[in-house]
Design a protein around this motif. Structure first.
Motif, PDB file in Angstrom:
ATOM      1  N   LEU A   1      -1.511  -7.226  -3.071  1.00  0.00           N
ATOM      2  CA  LEU A   1      -2.562  -6.207  -3.098  1.00  0.00           C
ATOM      3  C   LEU A   1      -3.290  -6.144  -1.765  1.00  0.00           C
ATOM      4  O   LEU A   1      -3.517  -5.067  -1.203  1.00  0.00           O
ATOM      5  N   VAL A   2      -3.653  -7.298  -1.230  1.00  0.00           N
ATOM      6  CA  VAL A   2      -4.347  -7.333   0.061  1.00  0.00           C
ATOM      7  C   VAL A   2      -3.414  -6.860   1.181  1.00  0.00           C
ATOM      8  O   VAL A   2      -3.837  -6.153   2.101  1.00  0.00           O
ATOM      9  N   ALA A   3      -2.141  -7.210   1.086  1.00  0.00           N
ATOM     10  CA  ALA A   3      -1.180  -6.744   2.093  1.00  0.00           C
ATOM     11  C   ALA A   3      -1.057  -5.228   2.059  1.00  0.00           C
ATOM     12  O   ALA A   3      -0.920  -4.584   3.113  1.00  0.00           O
ATOM     13  N   SER A   4      -1.136  -4.640   0.872  1.00  0.00           N
ATOM     14  CA  SER A   4      -1.037  -3.179   0.774  1.00  0.00           C
ATOM     15  C   SER A   4      -2.264  -2.503   1.366  1.00  0.00           C
ATOM     16  O   SER A   4      -2.176  -1.403   1.912  1.00  0.00           O
TER      17      SER A   4
ATOM     18  N   TRP B   1      -0.411   5.446  -6.371  1.00  0.00           N
ATOM     19  CA  TRP B   1       0.199   5.310  -7.689  1.00  0.00           C
ATOM     20  C   TRP B   1       1.276   4.242  -7.601  1.00  0.00           C
ATOM     21  O   TRP B   1       2.289   4.413  -6.927  1.00  0.00           O
ATOM     22  N   LYS B   2       1.018   3.108  -8.220  1.00  0.00           N
ATOM     23  CA  LYS B   2       1.970   1.994  -8.252  1.00  0.00           C
ATOM     24  C   LYS B   2       2.465   1.617  -6.854  1.00  0.00           C
ATOM     25  O   LYS B   2       3.671   1.423  -6.629  1.00  0.00           O
ATOM     26  N   GLY B   3       1.528   1.528  -5.929  1.00  0.00           N
ATOM     27  CA  GLY B   3       1.848   1.080  -4.586  1.00  0.00           C
ATOM     28  C   GLY B   3       2.247   2.158  -3.616  1.00  0.00           C
ATOM     29  O   GLY B   3       2.428   1.885  -2.423  1.00  0.00           O
ATOM     30  N   VAL B   4       2.362   3.394  -4.072  1.00  0.00           N
ATOM     31  CA  VAL B   4       2.752   4.505  -3.199  1.00  0.00           C
ATOM     32  C   VAL B   4       1.529   5.372  -2.937  1.00  0.00           C
ATOM     33  O   VAL B   4       0.887   5.860  -3.885  1.00  0.00           O
ATOM     34  N   GLU B   5       1.198   5.576  -1.692  1.00  0.00           N
ATOM     35  CA  GLU B   5       0.069   6.444  -1.365  1.00  0.00           C
ATOM     36  C   GLU B   5       0.453   7.890  -1.641  1.00  0.00           C
ATOM     37  O   GLU B   5       1.518   8.359  -1.222  1.00  0.00           O
ATOM     38  N   VAL B   6      -0.410   8.594  -2.344  1.00  0.00           N
ATOM     39  CA  VAL B   6      -0.134   9.971  -2.735  1.00  0.00           C
ATOM     40  C   VAL B   6      -1.321  10.849  -2.342  1.00  0.00           C
ATOM     41  O   VAL B   6      -2.427  10.362  -2.115  1.00  0.00           O
ATOM     42  N   PRO B   7      -1.109  12.173  -2.260  1.00  0.00           N
ATOM     43  CA  PRO B   7      -2.235  13.069  -1.981  1.00  0.00           C
ATOM     44  C   PRO B   7      -3.303  12.957  -3.075  1.00  0.00           C
ATOM     45  O   PRO B   7      -2.997  12.694  -4.243  1.00  0.00           O
TER      46      PRO B   7
ATOM     47  N   ARG C   1      -0.092  -3.925  -7.021  1.00  0.00           N
ATOM     48  CA  ARG C   1       0.128  -2.801  -6.125  1.00  0.00           C
ATOM     49  C   ARG C   1      -1.115  -1.920  -6.143  1.00  0.00           C
ATOM     50  O   ARG C   1      -1.778  -1.798  -7.183  1.00  0.00           O
ATOM     51  N   LEU C   2      -1.434  -1.294  -5.016  1.00  0.00           N
ATOM     52  CA  LEU C   2      -2.541  -0.353  -4.999  1.00  0.00           C
ATOM     53  C   LEU C   2      -2.261   0.730  -6.038  1.00  0.00           C
ATOM     54  O   LEU C   2      -1.205   1.373  -6.014  1.00  0.00           O
ATOM     55  N   HIS C   3      -3.220   0.922  -6.951  1.00  0.00           N
ATOM     56  CA  HIS C   3      -2.956   1.873  -8.031  1.00  0.00           C
ATOM     57  C   HIS C   3      -4.247   2.265  -8.725  1.00  0.00           C
ATOM     58  O   HIS C   3      -5.111   1.418  -9.005  1.00  0.00           O
TER      59      HIS C   3
END
Length: 373
Positions: A121-124, A251-257, A231-233
């Motif tokens: 999480l911190v790495a993300s 969303w589940k570790g993927v950066e989205v608009p 994961r960033l979410h």
């Protein structure tokens, strides 16, 4: 707590304390509490002193690492050269050497593994910051025009000129956890003394970029959300936010608009087809739900057998999405059977192969199972 110094292995009492330091430093890395500015500045002074440097003449606080990047990126001759290596890397090597003379390498490795595990999480968070702080590509001539001494340009000529090399965040200070334990529990206080300022910095702020005369410091995030997989979410708002409002939606570790999270009703087949990022497109389908995506005609039926139905959408030869539709064999209390869509690799040819893949099996091995769930 002070106990005897171990030779080649920790004692049971020393081992029992490891989890406390692991939890403490996990809390430090993931803290969303406002920075303790006075403590951070005092920690910086101690760190500069330990490195043999005079304390910085100026502290400049920023509300996010992005703001730090923008402000410190305008550093001039008056701010002095970057001293990150002197106050971070040099003491780390020095303390490692001193501790190494007192502790067996097996003990050091055990402590490091226990109190400073990988933190996805911190790495993300760090990855999200780095995406917005591209490497600075100033030419040597431009650097000279800005008043940089020639010696300052050497890191740039060697390829070390970006934010990653000039600043440091919580994720890069987590190695202090092991030495915190070694100092407190194993009693190596003299050997770890040069780290006192860095400990205070790590527990008091988010990011910093130290120069000889000016030290830029940044706040921690005031919001950090992740899923069960670290994961960033966030399904309802930003997953990461700093006090100045800079935010990341994921969303589940993927950066989205932002609109994908906050206005999911606007996700349509057309908007999915118009998204060029493959990962974001898959997130959009998941948020819309694969059931609705298939129902609206987003994917075509590829194959069907007694195990389920295989659906696929292909945009380009190497760009596709696939899911297998299955029915849970175990009935619900009301007698109905739940329907699931499971995303699978796009090279699946049959529903049986796709279902087998979800169990980590080959299609022929799955076919031999007596009980199917």
């Amino acid at each position: 707590m002070r106990v005897s110094l171990p030779t080649e292995a920790l004692t049971p009492a020393q081992t029992a304390v490891l989890r406390d330091y692991r939890a403490r430093w996990a809390g430090i890395r993931r803290s969303t509490v406002s920075a303790d500015r006075s403590a951070a500045e005092e920690g910086a002074r101690l760190a500069y002193h330990a490195a043999g440097l005079k304390p910085p003449a100026r502290f400049v606080w920023c509300e996010s690492p992005l703001a730090l990047f923008q402000r410190a990126g305008r550093a001039s001759r008056d701010d002095g050269p970057n001293v990150k290596s002197a106050i971070i890397h040099r003491p780390r090597r020095q303390v490692a050497a001193w501790v190494g003379r007192r502790l067996h390498k097996r003990v050091r490795a055990e402590v490091e593994r226990a109190v400073n595990p990988a933190d996805a999480l911190v790495a993300s968070v760090a990855d999200a910051v780095m995406l917005r702080t591209p490497d600075e590509n100033l030419s040597l001539l431009m650097r000279m025009r800005r008043g940089y001494p020639l010696a300052w340009s050497l890191p740039a000529l060697l390829g070390r000129q970006g934010f990653r090399d000039s600043a440091i965040g919580q994720h890069e200070l987590s190695w202090l956890a092991a030495y915190d334990y070694i100092r407190d529990v194993l009693g190596l206080q003299a050997e770890t003394a040069p780290l006192m300022g860095l400990w205070q910095l790590a527990t008091s702020l988010g990011w910093l970029q130290p120069h000889e005369h000016t030290c830029w410091l940044a706040e921690r995030p005031n919001l950090l959300r992740g899923d069960a997989g670290d994961r960033l979410h966030s399904a309802s708002g930003p997953a990461l936010r700093f006090p100045d409002g800079w935010s990341v939606w994921a969303w589940k570790g993927v950066e989205v608009p932002r609109w994908v999270i906050e206005q999911p009703e606007q996700i349509t087949l057309a908007s999915i087809d118009g998204e060029s990022n493959v990962q974001v497109r898959c997130c959009m389908i998941e948020i819309m739900t694969p059931r609705r995506y298939v129902t609206l005609g987003g994917a075509v039926r590829v194959a069907e057998d007694e195990t389920g139905v295989l659906w696929r959408k292909r945009w380009l030869a190497s760009d596709a999405w696939a899911a297998v539709e299955v029915i849970n064999a175990t009935p619900e209390p009301d007698g109905t059977h739940k329907q699931f869509f499971l995303q699978v690799p796009t090279n699946m040819r049959t529903a049986r192969e796709a279902v087998a893949w979800t169990y980590g099996l080959r299609a022929d091995a799955y076919a031999r199972l007596v009980v199917r769930t």
